[in-house]
Motif scaffolding. Structure first.
Motif, PDB file in Angstrom:
ATOM      1  N   GLU A 187       3.217 -10.207   9.075  1.00 53.86           N
ATOM      2  CA  GLU A 187       2.302  -8.912   9.141  1.00 53.86           C
ATOM      3  C   GLU A 187       1.812  -8.700   7.716  1.00 53.86           C
ATOM      4  OE1 GLU A 187       1.366  -7.572  11.819  1.00 53.86           O
ATOM      5  OE2 GLU A 187       2.717  -8.521  13.275  1.00 53.86           O
ATOM      6  N   SER A 188       0.594  -8.008   7.808  1.00 53.65           N
ATOM      7  CA  SER A 188       0.140  -7.863   6.533  1.00 53.65           C
ATOM      8  C   SER A 188       0.903  -6.746   5.672  1.00 53.65           C
ATOM      9  CB  SER A 188      -1.155  -7.182   6.639  1.00 53.65           C
ATOM     10  OG  SER A 188      -1.817  -6.730   5.406  1.00 53.65           O
ATOM     11  N   PHE A 189       0.974  -7.215   4.491  1.00 56.23           N
ATOM     12  CA  PHE A 189       1.584  -6.253   3.421  1.00 56.23           C
ATOM     13  C   PHE A 189       0.940  -5.964   2.447  1.00 56.23           C
ATOM     14  CE2 PHE A 189       2.421 -10.735   2.499  1.00 56.23           C
ATOM     15  CZ  PHE A 189       2.329 -10.873   1.030  1.00 56.23           C
ATOM     16  N   ALA A 190       1.144  -4.866   1.616  1.00 54.74           N
ATOM     17  CA  ALA A 190       0.584  -4.731   0.307  1.00 54.74           C
ATOM     18  C   ALA A 190       1.471  -4.532  -0.976  1.00 54.74           C
ATOM     19  CB  ALA A 190      -0.152  -3.292   0.155  1.00 54.74           C
ATOM     20  N   LEU A 191       1.021  -5.123  -1.972  1.00 55.43           N
ATOM     21  CA  LEU A 191       1.891  -4.952  -3.136  1.00 55.43           C
ATOM     22  C   LEU A 191       0.749  -4.632  -4.353  1.00 55.43           C
ATOM     23  CD1 LEU A 191       4.077  -7.964  -2.743  1.00 55.43           C
ATOM     24  CD2 LEU A 191       4.616  -5.707  -2.379  1.00 55.43           C
ATOM     25  N   ASP A 192       1.324  -4.188  -5.743  1.00 50.97           N
ATOM     26  CA  ASP A 192       0.605  -4.006  -6.637  1.00 50.97           C
ATOM     27  C   ASP A 192       0.478  -5.522  -7.311  1.00 50.97           C
ATOM     28  OD1 ASP A 192       0.240  -1.421  -6.381  1.00 50.97           O
ATOM     29  OD2 ASP A 192       1.650  -0.774  -7.751  1.00 50.97           O
ATOM     30  N   ASN A 193      -0.819  -5.576  -8.096  1.00 47.96           N
ATOM     31  CA  ASN A 193      -1.077  -6.876  -8.746  1.00 47.96           C
ATOM     32  C   ASN A 193      -0.709  -6.563 -10.304  1.00 47.96           C
ATOM     33  OD1 ASN A 193      -3.172  -5.500  -9.968  1.00 47.96           O
ATOM     34  ND2 ASN A 193      -4.725  -6.720  -9.143  1.00 47.96           N
ATOM     35  N   CYS A 194      -0.799  -7.484 -10.969  1.00 49.12           N
ATOM     36  CA  CYS A 194       0.000  -7.335 -12.386  1.00 49.12           C
ATOM     37  C   CYS A 194      -0.871  -6.334 -13.285  1.00 49.12           C
ATOM     38  CB  CYS A 194      -0.200  -8.601 -13.227  1.00 49.12           C
ATOM     39  SG  CYS A 194      -1.720  -9.672 -13.249  1.00 49.12           S
ATOM     40  N   TYR A 195      -2.090  -5.808 -12.726  1.00 50.37           N
ATOM     41  CA  TYR A 195      -2.900  -4.621 -13.332  1.00 50.37           C
ATOM     42  C   TYR A 195      -2.589  -3.416 -12.670  1.00 50.37           C
ATOM     43  CZ  TYR A 195      -5.678  -8.667 -14.955  1.00 50.37           C
ATOM     44  OH  TYR A 195      -5.872  -9.920 -15.690  1.00 50.37           O
ATOM     45  N   GLY A 196      -1.844  -3.346 -11.748  1.00 52.16           N
ATOM     46  CA  GLY A 196      -1.153  -1.959 -11.188  1.00 52.16           C
ATOM     47  C   GLY A 196      -1.958  -1.730  -9.955  1.00 52.16           C
ATOM     48  N   LYS A 197      -2.937  -2.462  -9.641  1.00 50.42           N
ATOM     49  CA  LYS A 197      -3.767  -2.294  -8.462  1.00 50.42           C
ATOM     50  C   LYS A 197      -3.415  -2.904  -7.178  1.00 50.42           C
ATOM     51  CE  LYS A 197      -8.681  -3.192  -6.627  1.00 50.42           C
ATOM     52  NZ  LYS A 197      -9.939  -4.133  -6.858  1.00 50.42           N
TER      53      LYS A 197
END
Length: 576
Positions: free
Chosen positions: A34-44
């Protein structure tokens, strides 16, 4: 001609020590993510659903300090560039509790990563995938079902490194999926470092880092595992260790760290690097108890390492060449050899030598051999200086020196291991001289060598023997066995004039990547007439993963894909 390019590798890949093979468990193939969401290395925040228009998604778990993750950084970038127009996206995920956002950003910039690098705080996404190593790949199809799980390719493994991959597993899986085919090899072994997970264990118990573990690491590990040295991560503080505990347990359990291969039933050695049973027990118990930090007042003073020369100020410093050598970002670098004229127009008596890398990040060993005057080949019995991470320089006892004849030249042999970015190196050797009148005994190199052998194709236990006969009473100081990629085991045995026999050194599991010098705790007297017999065993079969070609008959040769059989020794005469 063999002497001109003698190979003596102390260390090939650091990842042969800390990178390990994933063991087969429940297969994730067929699992829908299932889709997940995480912050990238820029905090987005970045969600997997942001790539719903992509045909395939390759989710790769990476660590900023894992040697293989460094080696594969640019290769993943190249794969992303190659397949972007065909609807393929790579997503990099870092689940290590010890890797910060700053370190993640540095990794992305260092390897020019064109795909998103996401931080998996609390390793919840790694838990969903069942990821355990870095780098580890999960290839998802259009319905986001895992269709391939495993490695990127087979170039690097535990204890071996190939010049190029034999099978590009991830690229093949992508090509087959894009073509609508079944994946021919949907699951491959994963080689890499453990993911440093957050664990729900409350620290407890009397064994603490400050009181019990730090002294062990200071004595056994931090000579290499510290800032600026070749080891891939530091172990100089409590914070440094966090996240590496599973890897530490594994390499200790498999006797791969600290590197030491001598059978303890034979001989005692001054440089024995093994952990004691008590040290092993303390480390394992501490980790099982959740790794309590302890009282800062119990923390021992950190070891002091000499920043400059370990020998007295050298009388002469000799560079390996005039210009630095460029080490590529990845791949296998052949052994580099440079002949240098030190300008010795008179006999030299050398009491101390130290080989030093100018770039410790990529230099795995240095050897400086003497080429006698008027000769083209090196003298195998005169290794003037050597370097490997954590090694000590040569310092002769009072009255002992190495005699080198006027007009001699030096052959520098260097072994480099790429670390993911292009580097340069200009290593050198320092030497200290004395006057002839002060020398009472020479330090002499001895060898048992066999150049006349042919290892049959596919033979997994081929034996080769060589002998050295003592001509005058002498004392044995050290032994260094040497073979190449097919080396399996090595043994030194003395046959004394009175008929007695003694195993001096037994290496039941030889490792080409960690060729060590074994220094006796006490010199061993070898009376005149003693025969030191060296026996080597080779595995030229396909079960030896380091073997470049099991179908080839192998004899003596310069390169690592050929073989050698040398038992090096250092001795001094017992008479004045």
């Amino acid at each position: 001609m063999y002497a001109r390019s003698l190979v003596a590798v102390f260390l090939l890949l650091v990842c042969s020590s800390i990178c390990t093979a994933w063991q087969a468990g429940p297969s994730p193939i067929g699992k829908r993510i299932e889709s997940f969401a995480l912050d990238n290395c820029y905090g987005k925040p970045v969600a997997m659903s942001d790539f719903d228009d992509r045909e395939l998604i390759a989710v790769v778990f990476l660590g900023t300090e894992c040697p293989l993750a460094k080696l594969y950084g640019r290769r993943l970038a190249q794969l992303q560039t190659k397949y972007a127009e065909q609807g393929v996206t790579i997503i990099g995920i870092n689940s290590n509790k010890h890797d910060s956002m700053t370190e993640l950003l540095a990794y992305q910039n260092r390897f020019d990563i064109p795909f998103p690098m996401l931080k998996d705080v609390g390793n919840r996404v790694a838990d969903v995938f069942g990821a355990s190593r870095t780098p580890e790949v999960f290839l998802l199809d259009r319905q986001r079902v895992i269709r391939y799980h495993g490695r990127i390719d087979d170039q690097y493994g535990v204890g071996y490194s190939r010049e190029a991959p034999m099978r590009n597993d991830l690229a093949i899986a992508i090509d087959e999926l894009l073509a609508g085919k079944d994946i021919s090899s949907a699951r491959t072994d994963v080689v890499g470092c453990h993911i440093g997970r957050v664990k729900p264990i409350e620290p407890s118990g009397e064994i603490t880092f400050t009181k019990h573990i730090a002294p062990i690491l200071n004595a056994r590990c931090v000579s290499c595992h510290r800032e600026g040295e070749i080891a891939p991560f530091t172990l100089t503080s409590y914070k440094d260790v966090m996240g590496w505990e599973d890897t530490i347990i594994e390499v200790i359990d498999e006797n791969r760290m600290p590197p030491w291969f001598a059978n303890p039933e034979h001989g005692r050695f001054a440089n024995d690097a093994r952990l004691s049973e008590r040290e092993r027990e303390l480390i394992v118990t501490w980790i099982d108890n959740g790794m309590p930090e302890g009282d800062a007042a119990d923390l021992p003073e950190p070891p002091q390492f000499v920043a400059g020369w370990k020998i007295p100020e050298p009388d002469q410093v000799i560079q390996m060449r005039k210009e630095p050598f460029t080490v590529p970002a990845q791949g296998v670098v052949d052994y580099q050899r440079f002949v240098v004229d030190p300008g010795w127009d008179e006999d030299k008596y050398i009491v101390a030598t130290e080989a030093r890398p100018q770039n410790v990040a990529v230099v795995h060993h240095i050897l400086a051999f003497v080429i006698p005057p008027g000769k083209k080949d090196v003298d195998l019995e005169q290794v003037l200086a050597g370097y490997a991470p954590g090694s000590l320089p040569v310092v002769c006892p009072d009255g002992v020196a190495v005699h080198v004849k006027a007009g001699s030249k030096l052959l520098f042999e260097l072994h480099y291991t790429p670390n993911g970015t292009e580097q340069t190196d200009l290593s050198y050797v320092g030497v200290c001289f004395t006057e002839k009148e002060k020398v009472q005994k020479p330090l002499i190199g001895r060898i048992a060598v066999n150049t006349k052998f042919q290892i049959p194709a596919h033979d997994d236990d081929y034996e080769v023997r060589a002998k050295y006969k003592v001509q005058e009473d002498e004392a044995l100081l050290s032994m260094t066995p040497h073979m190449h990629l097919r080396g399996k085991a090595f043994r030194y045995e003395a046959r004394f004039p009175n008929g007695e026999r003694e195993v001096l050194l037994d290496i039941p599991r030889y490792d080409f990547n960690w060729q060590l010098k074994y220094v006796l705790a006490e010199p061993k007297k070898l009376p005149r007439g003693t025969v030191v017999e060296c026996t080597a065993w080779y595995d030229n079969s396909g079960s030896n993963l380091s073997n470049p070609d099991p179908g080839r008959e192998v004899g003596w040769g310069d390169q690592s894909w050929d073989e050698m059989m040398i038992g090096f020794m250092e001795t001094v005469p017992t008479a004045e």
